[in-house]
Design a protein around this motif. Structure first.
Motif, PDB file in Angstrom:
ATOM      1  N   SER A  37       0.829  -1.198   0.000  1.00  0.00           N
ATOM      2  CA  SER A  37       0.000   0.000   0.000  1.00  0.00           C
ATOM      3  C   SER A  37       0.867   1.253   0.000  1.00  0.00           C
ATOM      4  CB  SER A  37      -0.900   0.032   1.246  1.00  0.00           C
ATOM      5  OG  SER A  37      -1.838  -1.013   1.211  1.00  0.00           O
ATOM      6  N   THR A  38       0.287   2.355  -0.482  1.00  0.00           N
ATOM      7  CA  THR A  38       0.955   3.651  -0.431  1.00  0.00           C
ATOM      8  C   THR A  38       0.643   4.313   0.910  1.00  0.00           C
ATOM      9  OG1 THR A  38      -0.931   4.852  -1.341  1.00  0.00           O
ATOM     10  CG2 THR A  38       0.648   3.931  -2.937  1.00  0.00           C
ATOM     11  N   ALA A  39       1.367   5.371   1.226  1.00  0.00           N
ATOM     12  CA  ALA A  39       1.100   6.109   2.472  1.00  0.00           C
ATOM     13  C   ALA A  39      -0.324   6.667   2.463  1.00  0.00           C
ATOM     14  CB  ALA A  39       2.120   7.232   2.642  1.00  0.00           C
ATOM     15  N   ALA A  40      -0.785   7.143   1.303  1.00  0.00           N
ATOM     16  CA  ALA A  40      -2.145   7.686   1.211  1.00  0.00           C
ATOM     17  C   ALA A  40      -3.178   6.590   1.450  1.00  0.00           C
ATOM     18  CB  ALA A  40      -2.360   8.330  -0.159  1.00  0.00           C
ATOM     19  N   GLU A  41      -2.962   5.415   0.880  1.00  0.00           N
ATOM     20  CA  GLU A  41      -3.893   4.306   1.090  1.00  0.00           C
ATOM     21  C   GLU A  41      -3.921   3.891   2.556  1.00  0.00           C
ATOM     22  OE1 GLU A  41      -3.519   2.209  -3.326  1.00  0.00           O
ATOM     23  OE2 GLU A  41      -2.138   1.623  -1.721  1.00  0.00           O
ATOM     24  N   ILE A  42      -2.749   3.851   3.182  1.00  0.00           N
ATOM     25  CA  ILE A  42      -2.667   3.469   4.592  1.00  0.00           C
ATOM     26  C   ILE A  42      -3.414   4.488   5.452  1.00  0.00           C
ATOM     27  CG2 ILE A  42      -1.098   3.178   6.548  1.00  0.00           C
ATOM     28  CD1 ILE A  42       0.935   2.059   4.409  1.00  0.00           C
ATOM     29  N   ALA A  43      -3.197   5.779   5.184  1.00  0.00           N
ATOM     30  CA  ALA A  43      -3.891   6.823   5.950  1.00  0.00           C
ATOM     31  C   ALA A  43      -5.401   6.685   5.794  1.00  0.00           C
ATOM     32  CB  ALA A  43      -3.425   8.204   5.499  1.00  0.00           C
ATOM     33  N   GLU A  44      -5.861   6.355   4.585  1.00  0.00           N
ATOM     34  CA  GLU A  44      -7.296   6.188   4.341  1.00  0.00           C
ATOM     35  C   GLU A  44      -7.838   4.962   5.077  1.00  0.00           C
ATOM     36  OE1 GLU A  44     -10.258   5.308   0.594  1.00  0.00           O
ATOM     37  OE2 GLU A  44      -8.430   6.474   0.233  1.00  0.00           O
ATOM     38  N   TYR A  45      -7.125   3.832   5.010  1.00  0.00           N
ATOM     39  CA  TYR A  45      -7.560   2.630   5.726  1.00  0.00           C
ATOM     40  C   TYR A  45      -7.638   2.895   7.224  1.00  0.00           C
ATOM     41  CZ  TYR A  45      -6.475  -0.241   1.542  1.00  0.00           C
ATOM     42  OH  TYR A  45      -6.427  -0.792   0.297  1.00  0.00           O
ATOM     43  N   VAL A  46      -6.606   3.541   7.766  1.00  0.00           N
ATOM     44  CA  VAL A  46      -6.569   3.809   9.206  1.00  0.00           C
ATOM     45  C   VAL A  46      -7.714   4.728   9.600  1.00  0.00           C
ATOM     46  CG1 VAL A  46      -5.240   4.911  11.058  1.00  0.00           C
ATOM     47  CG2 VAL A  46      -4.105   3.343   9.475  1.00  0.00           C
ATOM     48  N   ALA A  47      -8.024   5.713   8.775  1.00  0.00           N
ATOM     49  CA  ALA A  47      -9.121   6.643   9.078  1.00  0.00           C
ATOM     50  C   ALA A  47     -10.455   5.902   9.183  1.00  0.00           C
ATOM     51  CB  ALA A  47      -9.200   7.717   8.004  1.00  0.00           C
ATOM     52  N   HIS A  48     -10.635   4.847   8.405  1.00  0.00           N
ATOM     53  CA  HIS A  48     -11.888   4.096   8.441  1.00  0.00           C
ATOM     54  C   HIS A  48     -11.982   3.157   9.640  1.00  0.00           C
ATOM     55  CE1 HIS A  48     -13.439   5.614   4.748  1.00  0.00           C
ATOM     56  NE2 HIS A  48     -12.422   5.190   4.040  1.00  0.00           N
ATOM     57  N   GLN A  49     -10.838   2.778  10.213  1.00  0.00           N
ATOM     58  CA  GLN A  49     -10.886   1.816  11.321  1.00  0.00           C
ATOM     59  C   GLN A  49     -10.529   2.421  12.660  1.00  0.00           C
ATOM     60  OE1 GLN A  49      -8.087  -1.209  10.189  1.00  0.00           O
ATOM     61  NE2 GLN A  49      -6.303  -0.008  10.716  1.00  0.00           N
ATOM     62  N   ASP A  50     -10.003   3.630  12.669  1.00  0.00           N
ATOM     63  CA  ASP A  50      -9.536   4.238  13.909  1.00  0.00           C
ATOM     64  C   ASP A  50     -10.115   5.641  14.007  1.00  0.00           C
ATOM     65  OD1 ASP A  50      -8.124   4.987  16.160  1.00  0.00           O
ATOM     66  OD2 ASP A  50      -6.182   4.365  15.407  1.00  0.00           O
ATOM     67  N   SER A  51     -10.525   6.028  15.183  1.00  0.00           N
ATOM     68  CA  SER A  51     -11.102   7.367  15.355  1.00  0.00           C
ATOM     69  C   SER A  51     -10.037   8.459  15.249  1.00  0.00           C
ATOM     70  CB  SER A  51     -11.810   7.462  16.706  1.00  0.00           C
ATOM     71  OG  SER A  51     -10.893   7.211  17.750  1.00  0.00           O
ATOM     72  N   ALA A  52      -8.791   8.128  15.475  1.00  0.00           N
ATOM     73  CA  ALA A  52      -7.721   9.122  15.380  1.00  0.00           C
ATOM     74  C   ALA A  52      -7.330   9.319  13.918  1.00  0.00           C
ATOM     75  CB  ALA A  52      -6.509   8.662  16.182  1.00  0.00           C
ATOM     76  N   ALA A  53      -7.429  10.543  13.443  1.00  0.00           N
ATOM     77  CA  ALA A  53      -7.093  10.840  12.053  1.00  0.00           C
ATOM     78  C   ALA A  53      -5.583  10.728  11.844  1.00  0.00           C
ATOM     79  CB  ALA A  53      -7.571  12.236  11.693  1.00  0.00           C
ATOM     80  N   LEU A  54      -5.222  10.264  10.663  1.00  0.00           N
ATOM     81  CA  LEU A  54      -3.817  10.153  10.286  1.00  0.00           C
ATOM     82  C   LEU A  54      -3.681  10.763   8.902  1.00  0.00           C
ATOM     83  CD1 LEU A  54      -0.966   8.969  10.893  1.00  0.00           C
ATOM     84  CD2 LEU A  54      -1.718   6.892   9.728  1.00  0.00           C
ATOM     85  N   THR A  55      -2.883  11.811   8.791  1.00  0.00           N
ATOM     86  CA  THR A  55      -2.689  12.450   7.491  1.00  0.00           C
ATOM     87  C   THR A  55      -1.733  11.609   6.646  1.00  0.00           C
ATOM     88  OG1 THR A  55      -0.751  13.723   8.200  1.00  0.00           O
ATOM     89  CG2 THR A  55      -2.942  14.744   8.536  1.00  0.00           C
ATOM     90  N   MET A  56      -1.731  11.860   5.353  1.00  0.00           N
ATOM     91  CA  MET A  56      -0.806  11.163   4.469  1.00  0.00           C
ATOM     92  C   MET A  56       0.634  11.485   4.882  1.00  0.00           C
ATOM     93  SD  MET A  56      -0.367  11.135   0.353  1.00  0.00           S
ATOM     94  CE  MET A  56       0.562  12.636   0.223  1.00  0.00           C
ATOM     95  N   GLN A  57       0.907  12.740   5.215  1.00  0.00           N
ATOM     96  CA  GLN A  57       2.249  13.134   5.643  1.00  0.00           C
ATOM     97  C   GLN A  57       2.636  12.428   6.936  1.00  0.00           C
ATOM     98  OE1 GLN A  57      -0.160  15.307   4.755  1.00  0.00           O
ATOM     99  NE2 GLN A  57       0.666  16.274   2.927  1.00  0.00           N
ATOM    100  N   GLY A  58       1.674  12.309   7.848  1.00  0.00           N
ATOM    101  CA  GLY A  58       1.930  11.609   9.106  1.00  0.00           C
ATOM    102  C   GLY A  58       2.212  10.137   8.873  1.00  0.00           C
ATOM    103  N   ALA A  59       1.437   9.532   7.976  1.00  0.00           N
ATOM    104  CA  ALA A  59       1.651   8.125   7.641  1.00  0.00           C
ATOM    105  C   ALA A  59       3.036   7.944   7.003  1.00  0.00           C
ATOM    106  CB  ALA A  59       0.560   7.630   6.692  1.00  0.00           C
ATOM    107  N   TYR A  60       3.399   8.827   6.089  1.00  0.00           N
ATOM    108  CA  TYR A  60       4.688   8.728   5.410  1.00  0.00           C
ATOM    109  C   TYR A  60       5.844   8.868   6.402  1.00  0.00           C
ATOM    110  CZ  TYR A  60       8.287   9.232   1.879  1.00  0.00           C
ATOM    111  OH  TYR A  60       9.416   9.054   1.115  1.00  0.00           O
ATOM    112  N   ALA A  61       5.745   9.836   7.300  1.00  0.00           N
ATOM    113  CA  ALA A  61       6.797  10.025   8.309  1.00  0.00           C
ATOM    114  C   ALA A  61       6.911   8.798   9.204  1.00  0.00           C
ATOM    115  CB  ALA A  61       6.514  11.278   9.138  1.00  0.00           C
ATOM    116  N   MET A  62       5.760   8.239   9.596  1.00  0.00           N
ATOM    117  CA  MET A  62       5.762   7.047  10.432  1.00  0.00           C
ATOM    118  C   MET A  62       6.379   5.863   9.684  1.00  0.00           C
ATOM    119  SD  MET A  62       2.541   5.273  12.361  1.00  0.00           S
ATOM    120  CE  MET A  62       1.968   6.875  12.949  1.00  0.00           C
TER     121      MET A  62
END
Length: 152
Positions: A37-62
């Motif tokens: 997956s890409t960082a954007a896809e991961i951020a989108e998946y996480v947003a759907h399963q977790d109440s804490a928002a994760l930006t694409m930049q945050g996902a990429y840095a992580m």
């Protein structure tokens, strides 16, 4: 997300000296379920399963931090506009990619140990790995191409 819902990831983070957080566990769990997956896809998946928002930049840095610690692996493929990530690390495997739909799958190396190929000239470098990407048509895309060719 509870630390207990992602077996092994909390300990893997601790042993890599990375603080265990719900977002890191969500990223690893998502990436484990959706490899390549890409960082954007991961951020989108996480947003759907977790109440804490994760930006694409945050996902990429992580992901960069997790890569530096050897927890995830960066996958760069030809004709791909985005870097992809996977949790399968520490082994010698390659990838096969459909040139039509972009589907990516892991391919085990037939030799089993790195590097899988021996270059004709190392230029004095000790080779650590060789990345191979096989490109072709997946069966679904091949069927679609055949159908389109039969009915112009």
């Amino acid at each position: 997300m509870s630390i207990d819902t992602v077996p092994g990831w909390a300990e893997r983070l601790r042993s890599s000296h990375i603080r265990v957080t719900s977002q890191r566990l969500a990223v690893l769990g998502t990436l484990d379920a959706h490899p390549h997956s890409t960082a954007a896809e991961i951020a989108e998946y996480v947003a759907h399963q977790d109440s804490a928002a994760l930006t694409m930049q945050g996902a990429y840095a992580m992901l960069q931090q997790l890569e530096a610690s050897g927890v995830v692996r960066r996958v760069s493929l030809p004709d791909s506009s985005s870097i992809r990530w996977e949790t399968r690390v520490g082994d010698n495997h390659h990838h096969v990619q459909c040139v039509v739909c972009g589907r990516i799958e892991d391919v085990d190396c037939v030799i089993g140990e790195a590097p899988c190929l021996t270059p004709s000239d190392t230029h004095g470098m000790r080779i650590l790995e060789a990345q191979i990407v096989f490109r072709g048509l997946c069966s679904s895309c091949a069927e679609q191409v055949a159908r389109e060719s039969a009915h112009p």
